[in-house]
Design an enzyme around this catalytic site. Sequence first.
Site, PDB file in Angstrom:
ATOM      1  N   LYS A 105       2.997  10.025   8.286  1.00  0.00           N
ATOM      2  CA  LYS A 105       2.264   9.565   9.468  1.00  0.00           C
ATOM      3  C   LYS A 105       2.816  10.151  10.759  1.00  0.00           C
ATOM      4  CE  LYS A 105      -0.058   5.379   7.767  1.00  0.00           C
ATOM      5  NZ  LYS A 105      -1.442   5.830   8.005  1.00  0.00           N
ATOM      6  N   ASP A 155       9.371   2.533   1.413  1.00  0.00           N
ATOM      7  CA  ASP A 155       8.206   3.280   1.889  1.00  0.00           C
ATOM      8  C   ASP A 155       8.099   3.035   3.389  1.00  0.00           C
ATOM      9  OD1 ASP A 155       5.675   4.015   2.761  1.00  0.00           O
ATOM     10  OD2 ASP A 155       4.626   3.241   1.006  1.00  0.00           O
ATOM     11  N   PHE A 186       0.862  -1.185   0.000  1.00  0.00           N
ATOM     12  CA  PHE A 186       0.000   0.000   0.000  1.00  0.00           C
ATOM     13  C   PHE A 186       0.895   1.230   0.000  1.00  0.00           C
ATOM     14  CE2 PHE A 186      -2.528   3.470   1.583  1.00  0.00           C
ATOM     15  CZ  PHE A 186      -3.735   3.294   0.924  1.00  0.00           C
TER      16      PHE A 186
END
Length: 397
Positions: free
Chosen positions: A251, A222, A137
Amino acid sequence: MNKQQIFAQDEQHYVPVFARYPIVLSHGEGPYVYDTEGKKYLDFLAGIAVNVLGHAHPKLVAAIAEQAGKIIHCSNLYYTEQQATLAATLTKLAGMDKVFFANSGAEANEGAIKLARKYGKTLNADRVEIITAENSFHGRTYATLTATAQPKYQKGYEPLPGGFRYVPFNDLAALKSMVSEKTCAILLEPIQGEGGINIPDDGYLQAVRQLCDESGALLIFDEIQTGMGRTGKLFAYQYFGVKPDIVTVAKGLGGGVPIGAFLASDKVAAAFHAGDHGSTFGGNPLACAAANAVLSVIAEEDLGANADRMGAYMITELCKLQNKYPRLIHEVRGKGLMIGMQLSRPGREIVNRCLEEGFIINCTAGDILRFVPPLTIKQAHIDELIANLDKVFAEFS
């Protein structure tokens, strides 16, 4: 407004892309959040690995308030001390040379993809392909949606951009067979988050690094979900002993204030020139002040070490539940405070029951309970959760 009025207003005016839970959160403190009716919840989701300092951490609140009273935003055509400080700190901690600030993980990954393609074309005009892993993702922009090798996220948005190829995660042979002279980069999550807390086999990431070195492809990690101390190290690649050419973060970086970034070596970053990339809000003074505070607190409170200790304790306790409920719980896996529990049934109902009991967790990939609490979490909080899970699991066994 009361809860029902808020629900009605949201239903009337907000695009219905979220399957929301029927509570209205109003404020938080430490690992707890409270709804508008005064109910208290222990938060083991932390905004999906965002609130690394918990809620309303005094140093983060003070940094945001102080900066808001000075200057919130200015164009990136000008310098600010907050951005310069964050750039110096983050590149040093990551062992990288250059950084670009964005507003989100998707934007950070989008920038990394652009940089990899630009760099690839300096070597060969056809060197544009990026290989990613199944069950990954990487975001919801068009490029990152295409990089996300999960058809359920791509369905209905065709035609998708070209230049992306997919292989199974952890399958080195498949990856080797896919790499060619057209490959400009391999993009991986060191640990897959949304895909189910999937941890690489020993030696896999090291072998991917070697493959990139031999083929001339860039290695992009990532670390949107794994970064900022989540796995026990500030970056997960430090845990695995593998350094990428480009790494993306978001995040937890701002502790709840939107900010993302991609970092790269000087050699790779040199492919970008003035006007090649940009962002109106990326790296504004408010977001950078928040990120500076987050990094400071992570270091001062040694939150990476706490994530390591508390994660090990929590995995041990979850494994005890697995032994108690073997027909319900298939596997427990994780690193630091990024933990997944795979069930033998869909997890949504269990998440709902935990919410009713005052515990916020999450289900990903259909049957995997995900635990990504604040890095400030203590053993007593974990014990509270374990006792609640024991109670809920008994109802489903």
